[in-house]
Design a protein around this motif. Structure first.
Motif, PDB file in Angstrom:
ATOM      1  N   LEU A   1       0.830  -1.202   0.000  1.00 34.98           N
ATOM      2  CA  LEU A   1       0.000   0.000   0.000  1.00 34.98           C
ATOM      3  C   LEU A   1       0.865   1.253   0.000  1.00 34.98           C
ATOM      4  O   LEU A   1       0.539   2.249  -0.661  1.00 34.98           O
ATOM      5  N   GLY A   2       1.962   1.204   0.770  1.00 30.11           N
ATOM      6  CA  GLY A   2       2.889   2.336   0.767  1.00 30.11           C
ATOM      7  C   GLY A   2       3.483   2.569  -0.602  1.00 30.11           C
ATOM      8  O   GLY A   2       3.628   3.719  -1.049  1.00 30.11           O
ATOM      9  N   PHE A   3       3.820   1.470  -1.292  1.00 28.28           N
ATOM     10  CA  PHE A   3       4.345   1.586  -2.654  1.00 28.28           C
ATOM     11  C   PHE A   3       3.307   2.219  -3.578  1.00 28.28           C
ATOM     12  O   PHE A   3       3.627   3.087  -4.399  1.00 28.28           O
ATOM     13  N   VAL A   4       2.047   1.783  -3.464  1.00 36.04           N
ATOM     14  CA  VAL A   4       0.986   2.315  -4.313  1.00 36.04           C
ATOM     15  C   VAL A   4       0.833   3.824  -4.118  1.00 36.04           C
ATOM     16  O   VAL A   4       0.733   4.590  -5.081  1.00 36.04           O
ATOM     17  N   VAL A   5       0.840   4.273  -2.846  1.00 35.40           N
ATOM     18  CA  VAL A   5       0.712   5.700  -2.553  1.00 35.40           C
ATOM     19  C   VAL A   5       1.876   6.478  -3.172  1.00 35.40           C
ATOM     20  O   VAL A   5       1.686   7.502  -3.841  1.00 35.40           O
ATOM     21  N   GLY A   6       3.112   6.009  -2.931  1.00 35.43           N
ATOM     22  CA  GLY A   6       4.285   6.684  -3.496  1.00 35.43           C
ATOM     23  C   GLY A   6       4.283   6.648  -5.003  1.00 35.43           C
ATOM     24  O   GLY A   6       4.647   7.635  -5.673  1.00 35.43           O
ATOM     25  N   HIS A   7       3.862   5.518  -5.574  1.00 34.47           N
ATOM     26  CA  HIS A   7       3.829   5.347  -7.027  1.00 34.47           C
ATOM     27  C   HIS A   7       2.843   6.333  -7.658  1.00 34.47           C
ATOM     28  O   HIS A   7       3.161   6.993  -8.665  1.00 34.47           O
ATOM     29  N   VAL A   8       1.648   6.443  -7.067  1.00 30.17           N
ATOM     30  CA  VAL A   8       0.634   7.362  -7.598  1.00 30.17           C
ATOM     31  C   VAL A   8       1.130   8.801  -7.511  1.00 30.17           C
ATOM     32  O   VAL A   8       0.948   9.600  -8.439  1.00 30.17           O
TER      33      VAL A   8
END
Length: 636
Positions: free
Chosen positions: A165-172
């Motif tokens: 989820l942290g990756f998704v937030v940073g990725h977005v």
């Protein structure tokens, strides 16, 4: 700003499917964990398990695709420029500093992205899959030695979920840091990335170099014709991967956006593309009514026969220009237009034809009226009345000495006079250049000898100094059996002629450059050259001049290629030239260049023989600058 094709179709499918599955896994997984109540515990478990198996299946397919296509290389970690990339994310991005790396279809990820994705694919996602499977089959293992490990599995699986989820937030967030806030997301939907001109240039050069190097082995040991097809295939691959702007693509874009009717037909005779101007000429409201239909649609037998001959001519590799054909519109009315067409190629083979049409209905109808008059099917008074009242056809009558006796309002308007009184009694040589007058005088003498000039295009110089073009038809005027002058009509063709001249010049250039190297001469960032068998330059393009730092091609045409070479470099180049002049192709080699200003650069070079009939009369090829690459290699 330019658009560059970066992401392939399966790549985009896999990305968005993975997004959907991971978010759904998170939604159901946190419910199973007891964070909230949405589906109900039992249903959430079933959904979570099914989504997990779907994700495993997607991973297997994507792993297979990556291995087959070579895309796995994109994820190999690299520390090159990693410090610069880190500094860019920490501070440079807020100062609008230039990005330290360039995105291409062969190098989509910067060093930090490579490490992140590598960690995801090698560590985090396998951890999530294995811990999830352990959870799924815990009942089989219950009572065994691993039962006490379930708490640790739970901690690992949950920790992995938070990391994802942290990756998704940073990725977005990072997707909003492109040229525009949504450009990166849009690129992953369409495949086309927004880039600056400089970034697009870099992408072209790197993609071209890699594509040619990849095709190098397949080119060795085959005949000349096969080599040309392989080069053409490689060229098409680069176009498909990058969307290189070439003469062909520029012509197509220009025609599609113009008021000229554009069409593209496949080799079986079915329409693949038409533009709005084409639809307007055929009085058709929807493109869907035409795409997939045969070009025989609503044609008379005579028109079919003529069109079929033209199409077959183009499909054999020739071009046609300015042929007048009849069209039957969707509302049943009949019109006339000129058609110009050339072949279009795919994988080195003629795949169909494309071209443009321009309306000449008024011209043809006026000619038909004149023909009726000449055959005395209509009274002269009726003919003059029809022509003189036309707002699109300019009528004129001139005596045998060349002085105007009559013109209609349309003629006055086309020549930009205020009234006919300004022209009556004046000689037709008025406002003609010597060249145009000589040409027109020849036609006038023929008419005064009794001929009829049914159709011709000439230039007019208007009262205000502007220039226009019109078609002109002339016929003798009789008084009894004596010719006392001539008359005729003109139809304005300025827009048509100017558009046709511009488009035909480009299309003729494309026809001349159908082989791979001539087409590459129109690609931005690629230096093109042609040299005769004695070693003297015959042609170079603007990019070649820029790379060698010359101001104009006049400085190099007629000079020997040994110009500004060291003895060592000349010997190496001479060996390649000898091979090419004996029929070989040099797919890709690296060489050094000495520029006009004394500086040194490096480029990749490709050469192929130039044939005249069966005889080799020289060679041609292209160069792509690799100076930065060479300098970086020396530093490392």
């Amino acid at each position: 700003m330019k658009k560059v094709l970066i992401y392939k179709r399966y790549e985009r499918f896999w990305h968005w499917t993975q997004v959907l599955i991971i978010l759904s896994l998170a939604l159901t997984g946190f419910e199973v964990h007891g964070t909230y109540h949405l589906f109900g515990y039992q249903r959430a478990v079933i959904l979570h398990d099914n989504l997990a198996w779907s994700y495993i299946l997607l991973i297997i397919f994507t792993l297979f695709w990556n291995m087959i296509t070579g895309e796995w290389k994109q994820y190999v970690p690299s520390v090159k420029l990693i410090k610069a990339q880190w500094e860019y994310y920490i501070s440079g991005i807020f100062r609008h500093a230039p990005h330290p790396t360039r995105k291409t279809v062969y190098n989509k990820f910067n060093p930090l992205q490579r490490m992140t994705y590598f960690g995801l694919k090698i560590i985090l996602i396998p951890l999530m899959v294995l811990s999830g499977l352990f959870y799924m089959y815990f009942s089989v293992l219950k009572g065994g030695p691993l039962e006490e490990s379930l708490q640790w599995v739970s901690v690992l699986h949950l920790s992995g979920a938070f990391l994802l989820l942290g990756f998704v937030v940073g990725h977005v967030y990072l997707t909003t840091t492109g040229l525009k806030p949504l450009s990166a997301i849009k690129a992953m939907i369409t495949g086309w990335e927004d880039m600056t001109d400089e970034e697009a240039q870099t992408a072209l050069e790197e993609n071209l170099e890699v594509a040619m190097l990849e095709g190098r082995e397949s080119i060795r040991g085959v005949g000349k014709e096969d080599q040309e097809k392989l080069f053409e295939t490689t060229f098409e691959q680069v176009i498909n991967k990058l969307g290189i702007e070439t003469e062909s693509t520029r012509i197509r874009e220009k025609l599609l956006d113009s008021n000229v009717g554009y069409f593209r037909i496949n080799k079986d005779g079915y329409y693949e593309e038409v533009n709005d101007a084409w639809l307007a000429l055929y009085k058709c409201s929807l493109k869907e009514e035409v795409i997939g239909a045969h070009y025989f649609l609503n044609r008379s037998p005579e028109a079919r026969k003529k069109l079929e001959a033209l199409v077959n001519k183009v499909l054999s590799g020739e071009s046609v220009t300015g042929e007048v054909v009849e069209r039957v519109c969707m509302d049943g009315t009949v019109g006339y237009h000129t058609v110009s067409a050339i072949p279009y190629y795919k994988d080195g083979e003629i795949a169909g034809l494309e071209g443009f049409i321009m309306d000449v209905t008024e011209q043809v109808k006026a000619e038909q009226e004149l023909e009726k008059k000449l055959k005395e099917e209509i009274k002269p008074v009726d003919f003059y009345k029809t022509i003189s009242q036309s707002d699109k056809v300019g009528y004129f009558r001139i005596d045998k000495d060349g002085f105007y006796q009559e013109v209609n309002d349309t003629w006055v308007k086309l020549y930009k006079y205020d009234s006919k009184d300004e022209i009556i009694g004046k000689h037709y040589s008025l406002s003609r250049t010597k060249e145009d007058f000589v040409k027109l005088e020849e036609s006038v003498q023929r008419v005064l000898q009794g001929e009829t000039i049914p159709y011709g295009v000439t230039r007019r110089y208007c009262k205000d100094g502007t220039t226009g073009y019109h078609s002109i038809t002339m016929t003798p005027v009789y008084q009894g059996d004596k010719i006392v002058g001539f008359e005729g009509f003109i139809v304005d063709m300025t827009d048509r002629v100017e558009a046709e001249q511009a488009l035909l010049s480009e299309m003729e250039e494309q026809v001349k450059t159908d082989n791979f190297y001539r087409r590459m001469a129109t690609a931005k960032g690629v230096g093109y050259f042609r040299i005769d068998k004695d070693g003297f330059y015959q042609d170079v393009n603007e990019t070649w001049l820029k790379l060698y730092k010359y101001d104009s091609k006049e400085e190099i045409i007629g000079k020997h290629y040994s110009l500004s070479r060291t003895k060592e470099d000349f010997v190496k180049l001479q060996e390649m030239v000898d091979k090419v002049l004996h029929g070989e192709v040099i797919p890709m080699a690296e060489t050094r260049r000495y520029c006009k200003d004394g500086t040194t650069g490096y480029h990749a070079i490709t050469m192929t023989p130039v044939y005249q009939g069966e005889e080799i009369v020289g060679f041609e090829g292209f160069i792509v600058d690799i100076t930065d690459k060479k300098q970086k290699e020396k530093k490392s």
